[in-house]
Design an enzyme around this catalytic site. Structure first.
Site, short mmCIF file in Angstrom:
data_model
loop_
_atom_site.label_atom_id
_atom_site.label_comp_id
_atom_site.label_asym_id
_atom_site.label_seq_id
_atom_site.Cartn_x
_atom_site.Cartn_y
_atom_site.Cartn_z
N SER A 31 -19.93 54.68 -29.22
CA SER A 31 -18.47 55.21 -28.82
C SER A 31 -18.08 55.10 -27.44
CB SER A 31 -18.75 56.82 -29.18
OG SER A 31 -19.04 57.00 -30.63
N HIS A 62 -14.05 53.39 -31.96
CA HIS A 62 -14.95 52.30 -32.31
C HIS A 62 -13.83 51.46 -32.87
CE1 HIS A 62 -19.17 53.51 -32.36
NE2 HIS A 62 -18.81 54.98 -32.05
N HIS A 84 -21.98 55.21 -38.95
CA HIS A 84 -22.79 56.69 -38.71
C HIS A 84 -22.92 57.07 -40.05
CE1 HIS A 84 -20.57 56.01 -35.21
NE2 HIS A 84 -21.71 56.52 -34.34
N TYR A 86 -22.76 60.28 -40.60
CA TYR A 86 -21.90 61.35 -40.78
C TYR A 86 -20.54 60.78 -41.19
CZ TYR A 86 -19.91 60.08 -35.97
OH TYR A 86 -19.39 59.40 -34.90
N GLU A 87 -20.17 59.77 -41.14
CA GLU A 87 -19.01 59.00 -41.82
C GLU A 87 -19.17 59.02 -43.40
OE1 GLU A 87 -16.99 55.58 -39.44
OE2 GLU A 87 -19.24 55.67 -38.86
N ALA A 114 -23.45 56.94 -26.78
CA ALA A 114 -23.22 58.12 -26.32
C ALA A 114 -24.09 59.36 -26.78
CB ALA A 114 -21.81 58.31 -26.54
N MET A 212 -26.21 61.16 -32.60
CA MET A 212 -26.06 60.88 -34.11
C MET A 212 -26.19 59.29 -34.69
SD MET A 212 -22.90 63.56 -34.33
CE MET A 212 -22.87 65.02 -33.33
N SER A 213 -26.80 58.48 -33.69
CA SER A 213 -26.86 57.13 -34.24
C SER A 213 -27.98 56.62 -33.82
CB SER A 213 -25.81 56.60 -33.52
OG SER A 213 -25.94 56.48 -32.18
N ASN A 236 -22.25 64.14 -22.03
CA ASN A 236 -22.05 65.74 -21.68
C ASN A 236 -23.38 66.39 -21.72
OD1 ASN A 236 -21.63 65.04 -24.89
ND2 ASN A 236 -22.79 66.90 -24.83
N HIS A 248 -14.76 65.42 -28.89
CA HIS A 248 -15.11 64.07 -28.79
C HIS A 248 -14.31 63.16 -27.84
CE1 HIS A 248 -16.18 60.36 -30.90
NE2 HIS A 248 -14.99 60.04 -30.77
N1 HPA Z 1 -24.96 65.91 -29.32
C1 HPA Z 1 -24.96 64.92 -30.32
N2 HPA Z 1 -24.28 63.98 -30.25
C2 HPA Z 1 -23.62 63.44 -29.15
C3 HPA Z 1 -23.41 64.61 -28.09
C4 HPA Z 1 -24.25 65.65 -28.14
O1 HPA Z 1 -24.02 66.61 -27.49
N3 HPA Z 1 -22.52 63.85 -27.05
C5 HPA Z 1 -22.39 62.79 -27.67
N4 HPA Z 1 -22.80 62.42 -28.72
#
Ligand code: HPA
Length: 276
Positions: A31, A62, A84, A86-87, A114, A212-213, A236, A248
């Site tokens: 991302s 993306h 992903h 989650y998609e 990320a 998440m990847s 973050n 996001h």
């Molecule tokens: N948690 C999970 N996935 C992420 C985060 C997070 O804080 N930041 C970017 N992708």
């Protein structure tokens, strides 16, 4: 394993005919990190929707295309936008681009993502070299009948993030003056961010970052016998380590601001790699 041979053949044929016949190094851009692909020499691109069986990328940040180009005299193939869990994608969609790279001759895979910082010494904008991972996705991309043309039933994850490549990345970072943290990436499915209690639990488990990847692609890459290297951009601090609500858009902005640093690093690693 869920990848159908015919699907792989059709996708590989399309990429060979319309993008490039072969490549040495594969790159997966996370991302907000798409900019690396735009800086390649002799660049060409093919959108996922023009490749049989490739799923479109549904996530903001993306692009959804394969890009090829040259870095340090080596042919790269780059996934600009990944898929992903989650998609709602299955592993077939997530892994097909990696399989295509493998069929084109790729021997080294560089993955980026990320992530949220779990190590309290990290800060937003840091770059982390992934030393290892913890799979808390609750599933594994290799579940199912094993395809013996891919790899073994029970593949070893001993040097999943190749120690030689990591040394090379640290050297390159030193020369470039890019500060590179190191740590363990823990993968969850998302899409909800973690609770503060989960983040504390992950820290106790040994995680330095959460995302998440990446883990499905790396398990599959190791299974295929590719040397694998991974970088996280700390977008973050994870929930509970900062009092800012997560968004996001903010993740994408923070990561994109580090795009050039990570691009420099990948270019330096690619240039230093020995050709097989
Ligand atoms: N948690 C999970 N996935 C992420 C985060 C997070 O804080 N930041 C970017 N992708």
């Amino acid at each position: 394993m869920g990848l159908r041979k015919d699907n792989v053949t059709e996708a590989v044929t399309a990429v060979r005919e319309r993008l490039c016949a072969a490549a040495e190094i594969g790159v997966v851009l996370g991302s907000g990190l798409g900019a690396f692909a735009d800086g390649l020499d002799e660049r060409a691109a093919l959108p996922y929707f023009e490749i049989p069986h490739f799923a479109p990328s549904s996530v903001a940040g993306h692009a959804g295309r394969l890009v090829t180009g040259i870095v340090g005299g080596k042919q790269l193939i780059v996934q600009q936008g990944r898929h992903h869990l989650y998609e709602g994608h299955g592993f077939e969609q997530i892994l097909l681009p990696i399989r295509v790279m493998y069929e084109l001759g790729v021997k080294t895979l560089i993955v980026t993502n990320a992530a949220g910082g779990v190590n309290a010494d990290f800060g937003a904008g840091d770059l982390m070299l992934i030393t290892n991972h913890i799979n808390l996705m609750g599933t594994n991309p290799l579940i199912g009948l094993n395809d013996d043309t891919g790899g073994p039933r029970f593949p070893d994850m001993l040097d999943a993030y190749d120690s030689g490549l990591r040394r090379l990345a640290l050297e390159a970072a030193g020369v470039l003056g890019v500060e590179l943290k190191q740590g363990v990436y823990l993968a969850v499915t998302g899409p909800s961010y973690e609770t503060a209690a989960e983040v504390l639990a992950f820290r106790a488990l040994g995680a330095d970052a959460v995302g998440m990847s990446t883990v499905p692609e790396v398990i599959y890459s190791r299974y295929l016998g590719l040397r694998t290297l991974g970088f996280s951009v700390i977008a973050n601090m994870a929930v509970g380590l900062s009092n800012q609500p997560l968004s996001h858009d903010e993740v994408i902005r923070t990561v994109a601001a580090q795009g050039e640093r990570i691009a420099k690093l990948i270019r330096a690693v690619a240039s230093r790699l020995d050709s097989p």
